[in-house]
Design a protein around this motif. Structure first.
Motif, PDB file in Angstrom:
ATOM      1  N   LYS A   1       0.806  -1.260  -0.021  1.00 57.89           N
ATOM      2  CA  LYS A   1      -0.140   0.006  -0.047  1.00 57.89           C
ATOM      3  C   LYS A   1       0.963   1.289   0.154  1.00 57.89           C
ATOM      4  O   LYS A   1       0.571   2.298  -0.656  1.00 57.89           O
TER       5      LYS A   1
ATOM      6  N   LYS B   1       1.504   3.360  -3.362  1.00 54.81           N
ATOM      7  CA  LYS B   1       0.615   4.257  -3.650  1.00 54.81           C
ATOM      8  C   LYS B   1       1.032   5.743  -3.610  1.00 54.81           C
ATOM      9  O   LYS B   1       0.570   6.648  -4.568  1.00 54.81           O
TER      10      LYS B   1
ATOM     11  N   THR C   1      -8.971   4.317  -8.813  1.00 54.15           N
ATOM     12  CA  THR C   1      -8.460   3.093  -8.614  1.00 54.15           C
ATOM     13  C   THR C   1      -7.965   2.736  -9.998  1.00 54.15           C
ATOM     14  O   THR C   1      -9.043   2.751 -11.119  1.00 54.15           O
TER      15      THR C   1
ATOM     16  N   ASN D   1      -1.323  -1.645  -7.287  1.00 56.37           N
ATOM     17  CA  ASN D   1      -2.494  -2.058  -6.964  1.00 56.37           C
ATOM     18  C   ASN D   1      -2.506  -2.855  -5.647  1.00 56.37           C
ATOM     19  O   ASN D   1      -1.464  -3.418  -5.371  1.00 56.37           O
ATOM     20  N   THR D   2      -3.642  -2.847  -4.999  1.00 54.77           N
ATOM     21  CA  THR D   2      -3.982  -3.638  -3.777  1.00 54.77           C
ATOM     22  C   THR D   2      -5.275  -4.461  -4.031  1.00 54.77           C
ATOM     23  O   THR D   2      -6.096  -4.566  -4.771  1.00 54.77           O
ATOM     24  N   GLU D   3      -5.260  -5.376  -2.743  1.00 51.49           N
ATOM     25  CA  GLU D   3      -6.733  -6.241  -2.928  1.00 51.49           C
ATOM     26  C   GLU D   3      -7.910  -5.345  -2.675  1.00 51.49           C
ATOM     27  O   GLU D   3      -9.058  -5.952  -3.055  1.00 51.49           O
ATOM     28  N   ASP D   4      -7.566  -4.199  -1.940  1.00 57.31           N
ATOM     29  CA  ASP D   4      -8.790  -3.363  -1.859  1.00 57.31           C
ATOM     30  C   ASP D   4      -9.398  -3.008  -3.149  1.00 57.31           C
ATOM     31  O   ASP D   4     -10.380  -2.543  -3.284  1.00 57.31           O
ATOM     32  N   ASP D   5      -8.421  -2.599  -3.984  1.00 54.17           N
ATOM     33  CA  ASP D   5      -8.675  -2.211  -5.480  1.00 54.17           C
ATOM     34  C   ASP D   5      -9.662  -3.329  -6.046  1.00 54.17           C
ATOM     35  O   ASP D   5     -10.530  -2.946  -7.056  1.00 54.17           O
TER      36      ASP D   5
ATOM     37  N   GLU E   1     -11.461  -5.635  -4.697  1.00 52.41           N
ATOM     38  CA  GLU E   1     -12.660  -5.810  -4.090  1.00 52.41           C
ATOM     39  C   GLU E   1     -13.595  -4.570  -4.293  1.00 52.41           C
ATOM     40  O   GLU E   1     -14.923  -4.781  -4.460  1.00 52.41           O
ATOM     41  N   LYS E   2     -13.237  -3.403  -4.445  1.00 50.08           N
ATOM     42  CA  LYS E   2     -13.816  -2.292  -5.078  1.00 50.08           C
ATOM     43  C   LYS E   2     -14.527  -2.741  -6.473  1.00 50.08           C
ATOM     44  O   LYS E   2     -15.907  -2.290  -6.497  1.00 50.08           O
TER      45      LYS E   2
ATOM     46  N   LYS F   1     -17.264  -5.347  -6.036  1.00 48.97           N
ATOM     47  CA  LYS F   1     -18.325  -4.962  -5.519  1.00 48.97           C
ATOM     48  C   LYS F   1     -19.175  -4.215  -6.504  1.00 48.97           C
ATOM     49  O   LYS F   1     -20.550  -4.197  -6.464  1.00 48.97           O
TER      50      LYS F   1
END
Length: 356
Positions: free
Chosen positions: A2, A5, A15, A344-348, A350-351, A354
């Motif tokens: 992270k 970034k 993103t 990039n991250t796993e949060d990216d 997941e967004k 969703k």
């Protein structure tokens, strides 16, 4: 990862899943560019007096990065620029094998010339298709992308090595624009004879720079026609009539070539171990998630190896929804192309999931 970034400010507001379209400007690259132009502003031509030494260092750094002899590294403004010089260096009527629906900057220049062209199909059996086409058509030259720009299908590099071993006279030219910067690449020990790339994507080097790498054996087979005063300027070209000199007929911009050097230095600073670990993590999670949601073509699902580029099923409405939620991606082919890089991250991911 992270913390990376911070190196790429765009990721603070968006993103960015579009490295396959355009890479990002890093703080490291911005620092180099600002300092470069400040020197030019206050020094003028005095700064440019060191141009040849500067580009020599860039050439040597590119060669070290990809394990290619510096005297076999040509610095170009883009893949297309170098590739057209390469094609003009081939004998007329050469038999060239292409991939169906490969990147236009590969297929169009070949098709615009008087070559004897054949094609191999891009599907789950890509490597077998190429092998069968080589056996049947007996091409003299194979021109391919290492990674397909629409689907993200990636060629098996070990296959190219075995293909070259079985057909040593086959000249293999590859476009690494969608690959270089994702993982370490050992050019000298690969099956590729000529590797070219624009570096504004996965190396995040900005526009206007790229390179071409050559094996020693290629020099006797290529007869480029381009030439200019810069063809003999600088170390490795002073003897005249060099292969890389023919690919560099005009002045090289130290801002652009230096941007490539700065980008390589950033990759070296981060380390390929960290970069490939993050990309592999995201690639595996994305592939599984997309497959579970029936968003991928069977070709991608059934191949053992794939890049971090995915073309997911989606219409204009979904594309607009993603844009409205600050996800940067591209419409390619019949779907929406997303691509994951080391920032990039796993949060990216997941967004994205969703919203889908």
């Amino acid at each position: 990862m992270k913390n990376l970034k911070k190196e790429f400010p765009v990721t603070a507001n968006y993103t960015h899943l579009n490295t396959a379209g355009t890479g990002l400007l890093s703080e490291t690259l911005l620092d180099f560019r600002q300092n470069h132009d400040l020197d030019y502003l206050v020094m003028g031509s005095l700064m440019k007096d060191n141009q040849d030494k500067f580009t020599t260092k860039v050439r040597e750094e590119v060669g070290k990065f990809f394990n290619c002899k510096a005297q076999n590294v040509a610095l170009v403004t883009s893949f297309s620029t170098g590739f057209n010089v390469f094609l003009e260096a081939l004998p007329a009527k050469s038999k060239v094998l292409l991939l169906q629906e490969d990147y236009p900057s590969i297929n169009w220049p070949v098709e615009a010339r008087d070559f004897d062209i054949s094609y191999a199909k891009i599907d789950v059996n890509l490597e077998d298709n190429i092998l069968k086409a080589v056996e049947k058509e007996k091409p003299e030259v194979l021109c391919i992308s290492l990674v397909q720009y629409i689907s993200g299908v990636q060629i098996n590099l070990e296959f190219l090595k075995s293909l070259k071993a079985e057909y040593p006279d086959l000249l293999i030219c590859a476009d690494g624009t969608q690959y270089c910067g994702v993982a370490p690449f050992d050019f000298e020990n690969s099956g590729i004879d000529v590797l070219g790339a624009s570096t504004y994507k996965w190396l995040n080097a900005g526009y206007g720079n790229g390179f071409f790498l050559f094996k020693d054996a290629v020099k006797d087979r290529l007869k480029p026609k381009a030439v200019g005063f810069a063809s003999i300027r600088g170390k490795y070209k002073e003897a005249g009539d060099t292969l890389i000199g023919k690919f560099e007929p005009g002045h090289l911009d130290t801002l652009n070539s230096g941007s490539l050097q700065a980008a390589i230095q950033l990759v070296n600073k981060i380390g390929y171990s960290a970069i490939t670990t993050q990309i592999e993590l995201l690639k595996e999670k994305a592939l599984n998630a997309f497959a579970e949601r029936n968003l991928l073509d069977d070709v991608v699902i059934n191949r053992k190896q794939h890049s971090s580029i995915f073309n997911i099923k989606g219409d204009q409405q979904l594309f607009e929804k993603l844009k409205q939620n600050d996800i940067i991606c591209s419409q390619r082919g019949d779907g929406i192309r997303v691509s994951f890089h080391y920032f990039n991250t796993e949060d990216d991911l997941e967004k994205l999931l969703k919203l889908i």
